[in-house]
Design a protein around this motif. Structure first.
Motif, PDB file in Angstrom:
ATOM      1  N   GLU A  54      53.487   8.279  51.093  1.00  0.00           N
ATOM      2  CA  GLU A  54      53.292   9.309  50.060  1.00  0.00           C
ATOM      3  C   GLU A  54      51.802   9.447  49.811  1.00  0.00           C
ATOM      4  OE1 GLU A  54      55.487   7.928  46.592  1.00  0.00           O
ATOM      5  OE2 GLU A  54      57.072   9.347  47.052  1.00  0.00           O
ATOM      6  N   ASN A  55      51.420  10.560  49.205  1.00  0.00           N
ATOM      7  CA  ASN A  55      50.000  10.822  48.962  1.00  0.00           C
ATOM      8  C   ASN A  55      49.406   9.862  47.930  1.00  0.00           C
ATOM      9  OD1 ASN A  55      50.285  12.967  50.677  1.00  0.00           O
ATOM     10  ND2 ASN A  55      50.580  14.472  49.051  1.00  0.00           N
ATOM     11  N   SER A  56      48.112   9.664  48.043  1.00  0.00           N
ATOM     12  CA  SER A  56      47.400   8.806  47.077  1.00  0.00           C
ATOM     13  C   SER A  56      45.904   9.049  47.219  1.00  0.00           C
ATOM     14  CB  SER A  56      47.699   7.334  47.384  1.00  0.00           C
ATOM     15  OG  SER A  56      46.821   6.488  46.661  1.00  0.00           O
ATOM     16  N   THR A  57      45.212   8.985  46.099  1.00  0.00           N
ATOM     17  CA  THR A  57      43.738   8.953  46.131  1.00  0.00           C
ATOM     18  C   THR A  57      43.269   7.583  45.654  1.00  0.00           C
ATOM     19  OG1 THR A  57      43.581  11.322  45.712  1.00  0.00           O
ATOM     20  CG2 THR A  57      41.632  10.015  45.216  1.00  0.00           C
ATOM     21  N   ARG A  58      43.651   7.235  44.422  1.00  0.00           N
ATOM     22  CA  ARG A  58      43.101   6.027  43.785  1.00  0.00           C
ATOM     23  C   ARG A  58      43.562   4.739  44.456  1.00  0.00           C
ATOM     24  NH1 ARG A  58      44.622   9.871  41.390  1.00  0.00           N
ATOM     25  NH2 ARG A  58      43.513  10.968  39.750  1.00  0.00           N
ATOM     26  N   THR A  59      44.862   4.618  44.634  1.00  0.00           N
ATOM     27  CA  THR A  59      45.410   3.338  45.090  1.00  0.00           C
ATOM     28  C   THR A  59      44.951   3.036  46.522  1.00  0.00           C
ATOM     29  OG1 THR A  59      47.327   3.881  43.741  1.00  0.00           O
ATOM     30  CG2 THR A  59      47.547   1.999  45.213  1.00  0.00           C
ATOM     31  N   ARG A  60      45.086   4.023  47.394  1.00  0.00           N
ATOM     32  CA  ARG A  60      44.743   3.774  48.799  1.00  0.00           C
ATOM     33  C   ARG A  60      43.252   3.488  48.964  1.00  0.00           C
ATOM     34  NH1 ARG A  60      43.012   5.874  53.264  1.00  0.00           N
ATOM     35  NH2 ARG A  60      42.709   8.007  52.561  1.00  0.00           N
ATOM     36  N   LEU A 107      52.038  -1.083  50.895  1.00  0.00           N
ATOM     37  CA  LEU A 107      52.982  -0.003  51.215  1.00  0.00           C
ATOM     38  C   LEU A 107      53.268   0.876  50.011  1.00  0.00           C
ATOM     39  CD1 LEU A 107      55.065   1.300  53.225  1.00  0.00           C
ATOM     40  CD2 LEU A 107      56.765  -0.256  52.248  1.00  0.00           C
ATOM     41  N   ARG A 108      53.138   2.192  50.209  1.00  0.00           N
ATOM     42  CA  ARG A 108      53.680   3.170  49.244  1.00  0.00           C
ATOM     43  C   ARG A 108      54.771   3.954  49.953  1.00  0.00           C
ATOM     44  NH1 ARG A 108      50.304   7.094  45.325  1.00  0.00           N
ATOM     45  NH2 ARG A 108      50.126   5.104  44.251  1.00  0.00           N
ATOM     46  N   HIS A 109      55.913   4.080  49.283  1.00  0.00           N
ATOM     47  CA  HIS A 109      57.079   4.727  49.917  1.00  0.00           C
ATOM     48  C   HIS A 109      57.934   5.390  48.842  1.00  0.00           C
ATOM     49  CE1 HIS A 109      60.453   5.319  52.628  1.00  0.00           C
ATOM     50  NE2 HIS A 109      59.733   4.835  53.637  1.00  0.00           N
ATOM     51  N   GLU A 135      58.649   0.488  40.873  1.00  0.00           N
ATOM     52  CA  GLU A 135      57.476  -0.225  40.338  1.00  0.00           C
ATOM     53  C   GLU A 135      56.185   0.234  41.017  1.00  0.00           C
ATOM     54  OE1 GLU A 135      56.891  -3.841  38.719  1.00  0.00           O
ATOM     55  OE2 GLU A 135      58.945  -4.594  38.792  1.00  0.00           O
ATOM     56  N   HIS A 136      55.114   0.023  40.313  1.00  0.00           N
ATOM     57  CA  HIS A 136      53.748   0.242  40.836  1.00  0.00           C
ATOM     58  C   HIS A 136      52.907  -0.876  40.194  1.00  0.00           C
ATOM     59  CE1 HIS A 136      50.080   1.918  42.198  1.00  0.00           C
ATOM     60  NE2 HIS A 136      50.167   3.145  41.732  1.00  0.00           N
ATOM     61  N   PRO A 137      53.120  -2.110  40.693  1.00  0.00           N
ATOM     62  CA  PRO A 137      52.569  -3.263  39.958  1.00  0.00           C
ATOM     63  C   PRO A 137      51.055  -3.293  39.855  1.00  0.00           C
ATOM     64  CG  PRO A 137      53.498  -3.934  42.092  1.00  0.00           C
ATOM     65  CD  PRO A 137      53.913  -2.515  41.866  1.00  0.00           C
ATOM     66  N   THR A 138      50.336  -2.821  40.882  1.00  0.00           N
ATOM     67  CA  THR A 138      48.874  -2.932  40.787  1.00  0.00           C
ATOM     68  C   THR A 138      48.320  -1.949  39.751  1.00  0.00           C
ATOM     69  OG1 THR A 138      48.449  -1.436  42.670  1.00  0.00           O
ATOM     70  CG2 THR A 138      48.656  -3.778  43.158  1.00  0.00           C
ATOM     71  N   GLN A 139      49.034  -0.838  39.512  1.00  0.00           N
ATOM     72  CA  GLN A 139      48.601   0.083  38.453  1.00  0.00           C
ATOM     73  C   GLN A 139      48.752  -0.603  37.086  1.00  0.00           C
ATOM     74  OE1 GLN A 139      47.296   3.358  38.602  1.00  0.00           O
ATOM     75  NE2 GLN A 139      46.933   3.001  36.426  1.00  0.00           N
ATOM     76  N   ALA A 140      49.883  -1.259  36.875  1.00  0.00           N
ATOM     77  CA  ALA A 140      50.086  -1.931  35.580  1.00  0.00           C
ATOM     78  C   ALA A 140      49.081  -3.069  35.403  1.00  0.00           C
ATOM     79  CB  ALA A 140      51.523  -2.448  35.487  1.00  0.00           C
ATOM     80  N   HIS A 262      45.698   6.877  31.127  1.00  0.00           N
ATOM     81  CA  HIS A 262      46.559   7.702  31.994  1.00  0.00           C
ATOM     82  C   HIS A 262      46.343   7.172  33.414  1.00  0.00           C
ATOM     83  CE1 HIS A 262      48.314  11.056  34.148  1.00  0.00           C
ATOM     84  NE2 HIS A 262      48.645  11.667  33.023  1.00  0.00           N
ATOM     85  N   PRO A 263      47.416   6.972  34.180  1.00  0.00           N
ATOM     86  CA  PRO A 263      47.222   6.425  35.538  1.00  0.00           C
ATOM     87  C   PRO A 263      46.600   7.423  36.507  1.00  0.00           C
ATOM     88  CG  PRO A 263      49.540   6.929  35.146  1.00  0.00           C
ATOM     89  CD  PRO A 263      48.830   7.149  33.839  1.00  0.00           C
ATOM     90  N   GLY A 264      46.670   8.717  36.189  1.00  0.00           N
ATOM     91  CA  GLY A 264      46.199   9.738  37.115  1.00  0.00           C
ATOM     92  C   GLY A 264      47.194   9.907  38.261  1.00  0.00           C
ATOM     93  N   PRO A 265      47.191  11.052  38.929  1.00  0.00           N
ATOM     94  CA  PRO A 265      46.436  12.249  38.579  1.00  0.00           C
ATOM     95  C   PRO A 265      47.019  12.927  37.335  1.00  0.00           C
ATOM     96  CG  PRO A 265      47.885  12.687  40.456  1.00  0.00           C
ATOM     97  CD  PRO A 265      48.018  11.240  40.157  1.00  0.00           C
ATOM     98  N   MET A 266      46.150  13.593  36.560  1.00  0.00           N
ATOM     99  CA  MET A 266      46.591  14.206  35.301  1.00  0.00           C
ATOM    100  C   MET A 266      46.951  15.668  35.507  1.00  0.00           C
ATOM    101  SD  MET A 266      43.760  12.988  32.540  1.00  0.00           S
ATOM    102  CE  MET A 266      42.297  13.031  33.563  1.00  0.00           C
TER     103      MET A 266
HETATM  104  N1   CP Z   1      47.659   6.110  39.786  1.00  0.00           N
HETATM  105  C1   CP Z   1      47.882   6.310  41.110  1.00  0.00           C
HETATM  106  O1   CP Z   1      48.723   5.655  41.727  1.00  0.00           O
HETATM  107  O2   CP Z   1      47.099   7.272  41.670  1.00  0.00           O
HETATM  108  P1   CP Z   1      47.151   7.721  43.201  1.00  0.00           P
HETATM  109  O3   CP Z   1      48.481   8.394  43.417  1.00  0.00           O
HETATM  110  O4   CP Z   1      45.983   8.656  43.363  1.00  0.00           O
HETATM  111  O5   CP Z   1      47.044   6.487  44.047  1.00  0.00           O
END
Ligand code: CP
Length: 308
Positions: A54-60, A107-109, A135-140, A262-266
């Motif tokens: 799945e798409n990501s900016t921050r996490t990846r 992994l993001r899925h 879950e998204h443990p590293t965000q928490a 806010h975890p983003g994206p907003m």
């Molecule tokens: N908060 C978060 O997971 O952002 P991304 O989807 O940009 O990784």
């Protein structure tokens, strides 16, 4: 200083001592990040793969930067452009990546449980970077790090989490992590976006945002997942903002000096107004920076476990 398990698949069941260990290690990593020479040798000889379906900016990017700052070899695989697009299964993909000598796979899925499945088939440590609505443990962890950094601790905090709780893996990881660390969590959302079973998980749920925000130490907005809103879960975006959006008037109900997160994206003007997102109480930009420190800490602790 190490984690007890090979993988980080979620925060449910992770003891407070391990969460504290990660947050304390991230404090040290943040000192390195703030220096002019963002280099440590902690991941020398290690290979870190980000595997994103799945798409990501921050996490990846924060995992990639964390790996590089620590001297590791970082590589990325996205579902599009890889053999996944030819129909290769998750397990075959995981085994292939394991044979490419990875030490950690992130992994993001879209499927709940995908990282758990991957972890059973690889020698590498697996970190869940978001699975379905689970879950998204590293965000928490980065959220808790930011709360601790700004407010001095987590125990006893009133945390209001407002928005699309039903579809939010961030909400669930924060629930497990924050309650383990002694915070009180209140979720607020329209009934269609508020799973009733959460009330049994040691938190408060309400349809009234003002009630949730009143006297909160932290107000966290959740993204309205517009891509999942074909089912008519709320009437219009404008009405959603009016009744559930984080506005300056609502934030004024929280404790003086309360944090806005806010975890983003907003979706500006939907779950949060720009005045709030860019206001004095907002720590949204700092959350992003802290994400690198927390992910450096996790990579350090997980790979250290392999050598002990
Ligand atoms: N908060 C978060 O997971 O952002 P991304 O989807 O940009 O990784």
């Amino acid at each position: 200083m190490a984690l007890s398990k090979k993988d980080l698949l979620g925060l449910r069941g992770v003891p407070a001592s391990e969460i504290s260990e990660i947050l304390n290690t991230a404090e040290l990593m943040k000192v390195i990040l703030a220096s002019n020479n963002k280099k440590t040798p902690h991941l020398q000889g290690k290979t870190i793969l980000t595997v994103f379906y799945e798409n990501s900016t921050r996490t990846r990017l924060s995992f990639e930067l964390a790996s590089k700052y620590m001297g590791g070899v970082a590589a990325n695989m996205s579902a599009s452009g890889s053999s996944v697009a030819k129909g290769e299964s998750l397990i075959d993909t995981a085994r292939t990546l394991d044979r490419l000598a990875s030490d950690v796979m992130i992994l993001r899925h879209s499927m709940t449980g995908a990282p758990h499945l991957m972890a059973q088939h690889v020698k590498a440590s697996v970190i869940n970077a978001g699975d379905g609505t689970n879950e998204h443990p590293t965000q928490a962890l980065l959220d808790m790090f930011t709360m601790k950094e700004k407010l001095g601790g987590i125990s006893g905090l009133n945390v209001a989490i407002v928005g699309d709780v039903t579809h939010s893996r961030v909400a669930r990881s924060n629930l497990w992590g924050l309650t383990t660390m002694g915070a009180k969590v209140t979720f607020a959302a329209p009934p269609t976006l508020l799973p009733p079973e959460l009330a049994a998980a040691g938190c408060r749920v309400t349809e009234y945002v003002d009630d949730a925000v009143r006297e909160a130490d932290v107000v966290m907005g959740l993204r309205i997942q517009l891509e999942r809103q074909q089912k008519g879960l709320f009437p219009t975006v404008r009405e959603y903002h009016r009744y559930f959006g984080l506005t300056p008037e609502r934030i004024a109900l929280a404790k003086k000096g309360a944090l806005v997160m806010h975890p983003g994206p907003m979706n500006r003007g939907v779950e949060i107004s720009s005045l709030v997102a860019d206001g004095e109480q907002s720590v949204i930009d700092e959350q992003v920076t802290n994400g690198v420190a927390v992910r450096m800490a996790l990579l350090f602790l997980l790979t250290r476990r392999n050598v002990q």
